[in-house]
Design a protein around this motif. Sequence first.
Motif, PDB file in Angstrom:
ATOM      1  N   TRP A 233       9.301   3.730  -4.972  1.00  0.00           N
ATOM      2  CA  TRP A 233       7.939   3.874  -5.781  1.00  0.00           C
ATOM      3  C   TRP A 233       7.190   2.709  -6.210  1.00  0.00           C
ATOM      4  N   TRP A 234       6.108   2.579  -6.075  1.00  0.00           N
ATOM      5  CA  TRP A 234       5.299   1.461  -6.183  1.00  0.00           C
ATOM      6  C   TRP A 234       5.395   0.924  -7.736  1.00  0.00           C
ATOM      7  N   GLN A 235       5.358  -0.236  -7.890  1.00  0.00           N
ATOM      8  CA  GLN A 235       5.512  -0.905  -9.288  1.00  0.00           C
ATOM      9  C   GLN A 235       4.135  -1.606  -9.434  1.00  0.00           C
ATOM     10  N   PRO A 236       3.028  -1.030  -9.742  1.00  0.00           N
ATOM     11  CA  PRO A 236       1.689  -1.908 -10.078  1.00  0.00           C
ATOM     12  C   PRO A 236       1.807  -3.119 -11.135  1.00  0.00           C
ATOM     13  N   GLY A 237       1.253  -4.143 -10.528  1.00  0.00           N
ATOM     14  CA  GLY A 237       1.249  -5.147 -11.506  1.00  0.00           C
ATOM     15  C   GLY A 237       0.296  -5.085 -12.707  1.00  0.00           C
ATOM     16  N   GLU A 238       0.261  -5.933 -13.569  1.00  0.00           N
ATOM     17  CA  GLU A 238      -0.660  -6.050 -14.924  1.00  0.00           C
ATOM     18  C   GLU A 238      -2.191  -5.980 -14.321  1.00  0.00           C
ATOM     19  N   GLN A 239      -2.615  -6.513 -13.241  1.00  0.00           N
ATOM     20  CA  GLN A 239      -3.760  -6.756 -12.706  1.00  0.00           C
ATOM     21  C   GLN A 239      -4.472  -5.408 -12.553  1.00  0.00           C
ATOM     22  N   LEU A 248      -0.421   4.211 -13.564  1.00  0.00           N
ATOM     23  CA  LEU A 248      -1.661   3.678 -13.054  1.00  0.00           C
ATOM     24  C   LEU A 248      -2.832   4.682 -13.214  1.00  0.00           C
ATOM     25  N   LEU A 249      -3.930   3.866 -13.970  1.00  0.00           N
ATOM     26  CA  LEU A 249      -4.949   4.962 -14.341  1.00  0.00           C
ATOM     27  C   LEU A 249      -6.124   5.020 -13.208  1.00  0.00           C
ATOM     28  N   ALA A 250      -5.991   4.312 -12.363  1.00  0.00           N
ATOM     29  CA  ALA A 250      -7.287   4.119 -11.140  1.00  0.00           C
ATOM     30  C   ALA A 250      -6.456   4.704  -9.964  1.00  0.00           C
ATOM     31  N   ARG A 251      -7.017   5.590  -9.278  1.00  0.00           N
ATOM     32  CA  ARG A 251      -6.369   5.857  -7.806  1.00  0.00           C
ATOM     33  C   ARG A 251      -6.656   5.129  -6.738  1.00  0.00           C
ATOM     34  N   ALA A 252      -7.765   4.111  -6.853  1.00  0.00           N
ATOM     35  CA  ALA A 252      -8.365   3.288  -5.814  1.00  0.00           C
ATOM     36  C   ALA A 252      -7.283   2.417  -5.404  1.00  0.00           C
ATOM     37  N   PRO A 253      -6.607   1.705  -6.194  1.00  0.00           N
ATOM     38  CA  PRO A 253      -5.797   0.763  -5.819  1.00  0.00           C
ATOM     39  C   PRO A 253      -4.486   1.249  -5.003  1.00  0.00           C
ATOM     40  N   ALA A 254      -4.262   2.540  -5.436  1.00  0.00           N
ATOM     41  CA  ALA A 254      -2.765   2.999  -4.806  1.00  0.00           C
ATOM     42  C   ALA A 254      -3.376   3.508  -3.340  1.00  0.00           C
ATOM     43  N   ALA A 255      -4.606   4.085  -3.345  1.00  0.00           N
ATOM     44  CA  ALA A 255      -5.020   4.869  -2.209  1.00  0.00           C
ATOM     45  C   ALA A 255      -5.237   3.548  -0.993  1.00  0.00           C
ATOM     46  N   GLU A 256      -5.834   2.324  -1.620  1.00  0.00           N
ATOM     47  CA  GLU A 256      -6.018   1.329  -0.487  1.00  0.00           C
ATOM     48  C   GLU A 256      -4.613   0.656   0.041  1.00  0.00           C
ATOM     49  N   LEU A 257      -3.960   0.724  -0.836  1.00  0.00           N
ATOM     50  CA  LEU A 257      -2.171   0.148  -0.524  1.00  0.00           C
ATOM     51  C   LEU A 257      -1.803   1.210   0.328  1.00  0.00           C
ATOM     52  N   ALA A 258      -1.857   2.329   0.070  1.00  0.00           N
ATOM     53  CA  ALA A 258      -1.220   3.437   0.951  1.00  0.00           C
ATOM     54  C   ALA A 258      -1.724   3.426   2.348  1.00  0.00           C
ATOM     55  N   ALA A 259      -2.860   3.107   2.614  1.00  0.00           N
ATOM     56  CA  ALA A 259      -3.677   3.126   3.647  1.00  0.00           C
ATOM     57  C   ALA A 259      -3.092   2.252   4.724  1.00  0.00           C
ATOM     58  N   ARG A 260      -2.642   1.061   4.160  1.00  0.00           N
ATOM     59  CA  ARG A 260      -1.893  -0.180   4.766  1.00  0.00           C
ATOM     60  C   ARG A 260      -0.536  -0.223   5.170  1.00  0.00           C
ATOM     61  N   LEU A 261       0.150   1.030   4.443  1.00  0.00           N
ATOM     62  CA  LEU A 261       1.735   0.895   4.449  1.00  0.00           C
ATOM     63  C   LEU A 261       2.328   1.348   5.526  1.00  0.00           C
ATOM     64  N   PRO A 262       1.544   2.479   6.240  1.00  0.00           N
ATOM     65  CA  PRO A 262       2.674   2.870   7.512  1.00  0.00           C
ATOM     66  C   PRO A 262       2.829   1.845   8.438  1.00  0.00           C
ATOM     67  N   ASP A 263       4.210   1.814   8.886  1.00  0.00           N
ATOM     68  CA  ASP A 263       4.888   1.082   9.865  1.00  0.00           C
ATOM     69  C   ASP A 263       4.654  -0.681   9.498  1.00  0.00           C
ATOM     70  N   GLU A 422      10.329  -5.080  -1.089  1.00  0.00           N
ATOM     71  CA  GLU A 422       9.107  -5.560  -0.691  1.00  0.00           C
ATOM     72  C   GLU A 422       8.450  -5.479   0.265  1.00  0.00           C
ATOM     73  N   VAL A 423       7.157  -5.360   0.209  1.00  0.00           N
ATOM     74  CA  VAL A 423       6.353  -5.113   1.552  1.00  0.00           C
ATOM     75  C   VAL A 423       4.775  -5.278   1.005  1.00  0.00           C
ATOM     76  N   LEU A 424       4.172  -5.946   2.209  1.00  0.00           N
ATOM     77  CA  LEU A 424       2.821  -6.546   1.944  1.00  0.00           C
ATOM     78  C   LEU A 424       2.479  -7.168   0.318  1.00  0.00           C
ATOM     79  N   GLY A 425       3.673  -7.636   0.012  1.00  0.00           N
ATOM     80  CA  GLY A 425       3.677  -8.568  -1.291  1.00  0.00           C
ATOM     81  C   GLY A 425       3.469  -7.591  -2.595  1.00  0.00           C
ATOM     82  N   GLU A 426       3.873  -6.221  -2.272  1.00  0.00           N
ATOM     83  CA  GLU A 426       4.217  -5.184  -3.488  1.00  0.00           C
ATOM     84  C   GLU A 426       5.646  -4.914  -3.520  1.00  0.00           C
ATOM     85  N   ARG A 427       5.999  -4.627  -4.811  1.00  0.00           N
ATOM     86  CA  ARG A 427       7.283  -4.111  -4.997  1.00  0.00           C
ATOM     87  C   ARG A 427       7.365  -2.613  -5.087  1.00  0.00           C
ATOM     88  N   PHE A 428       8.562  -2.015  -4.570  1.00  0.00           N
ATOM     89  CA  PHE A 428       8.755  -0.582  -4.604  1.00  0.00           C
ATOM     90  C   PHE A 428      10.305  -0.563  -5.205  1.00  0.00           C
TER      91      PHE A 428
END
Length: 645
Positions: A233-239, A248-263, A422-428
């Motif tokens: 599970w993604w651990q979004p940062g304080e930004q 996470l209160l906004a969907r956009a950051p999660a949706a943008e990251l999800a689109a780049r994650l496969p493979d 760690e993937v694409l600079g994010e923590r899960f």
Amino acid sequence: MRLIIAEKPSLARAIADALPGQPRRSDGAIEVGTTTVTWCLGHLLEQAPPDAYDPRYKQWRLDHLPIVPDPWQLMPRPKARGQLAVIRRLLKAASEVVHAGDPDREGQLLVQEVIEHLRWRGPVKRLLINDLNRPAVARALGRLEDNARYQALYRAAQTRARADWLYGINLTRAWTLTGRQAGHDGVLSVGRVQTPVLGLVVRRDLEIANFTPRPFHVLWADFSVAQGQVRAWWQPGEQHPLDDQGRLLARAPAAELAARLPDAEGRLSELDSRDKRQAPPLPYSLSALQVDAARRYKYSAKQVLDTCQALYERHTLITYPRSDCRYLPRAHHAPLADALPRLCQADATLAEWCSGADFTRRGRAFDDAKVGAHHALAPTGKIPDMARLSAVEANVFRLVVRNVLAQFHAHLETREIKACFEVLGERFTASGSELLVAGWKPLFTTRDETPPLPPLTRGEPARVSAAEVEDRETRPPEPFNDASLIKAMMNVARYVDDPDVKRTLRESDGLGTEATRAGIIETLLDRGYLVRAKAALHASRTGHALIASLPDPATRPERTALWEQRLSRISESDDNEQAFLGALLGDLRSLLSAADAGRMRQALGSAQGVEAAPPRRGTARKQSARGKKRTTQRRRAGKPSGGKP
């Protein structure tokens, strides 16, 4: 003749069995040689009603308040007159009296008030018993003390009883009369304990009713590793916009990251593995049993209490049930180790649980230092005839045996694993649990609460095979039910902010005691302040109106903590009971001045809550005249029950 007065018949029987000689039973007593053992039946006496002090108090009037007895009077409970007569007769023939109440504040009061009411003027010894095993009782009989050592404890208990009378009688009359002025027909009962319990439910109902759901979003990704797949599970940062729980209160950051994650290629950056050993759950106190039975079987608190009384008195299968202790005397280890294998063979479920027990093991529950006036609930060792037990009795008996049986099982041993990718600079992050030694766990559940992770190696590559954003909403708290309300009463400190009050409430019994919590809930139901909807407990409109019309301090548990602080000091001779009651009267006058028909009218008009069901059959006598019924209700409210608050 030496007369021993026990708090209850079961204790009297244990004392008689431990005396040298052959017991001979008579009406209300047991004779053993030159000693006679008799008993109380709980409180034989109760505080006199207001009209015992002045006939004009039969009529409820605001200008009578506050009613303050001087001197205080006790009167026999209607069902206790016979046993009180037995004790009176035996006292006349006694040369020495032994007080054998429970070794706590209320136990000191219960027997001593009878001795003083019956005007005994001779010497009194004190017998302190917290273990009903015959050797333990025999040892206690050889260590009698002077009852004078416990006068401060008696004064503290007596002060508590008088304070509850002053508080309940005066506020009940004030709010009932104010309610009548505002158009409410009926008694509005107020008590130091029952009203804060009602306040807990009202505030929970309002929290649910006023709850506004807030959306939040979570993102998971499935990582393919060398020996399997892990969902993390993604651990979004304080930004990113987060609430106070990190959601996470906004969907956009999660949706943008999800689109780049496969493979996407990542790696296992952190791996933490810790072995944990967990001791078995302790044997039950009554409240702990009520909580578990409500969760597992949906039994009400009263149903569990009544069932325990039947298992204790009629079937003699369990020890004294109204206990607040979860530990057992060390002397009980050997008898239980001997009895459990035999009694478990009477039931297939118990036999299965017994199969992995090691009866040479001594669990942490066997600890004399932690046994108080009573020990935890335990089987007596008698082999049960399960066919003679009802389904409820059988289920409750199994629970009691299970938690004692667990003390003879090994610790639960697990390996708790936390992984960070760690993937694409994010923590899960992901977590899992590996079972090493099942120990006592199969007695309680057969499912794994946290599934295991596949074998992992720090630094190994991990590729994302799938990812998805889940849209969720915050949820309101659950309404109270019997289990959660009993637990809230046990742990009421979590509902207050003041650190000193929190500490006192943790050290005391919370709201109510083991013996009274189920009765408090039933009283609130019978009076129409609470309503049971399936398993949930909600406040009625009347309950909401009562809480809204009272000053806020009267609806919260802090008062119990403040009382306990001073009562503890009185019991240690560090405070004065007259000073305590004087301060209470000042507080009471302030509360009485807040009784206001306008506020009551507004509370009744705006009250939320559900409609109360009609009174239960048998809870009130049917009367043809409405006025007569009203008078009876007022008299009942004017005589709050005694016993432990």
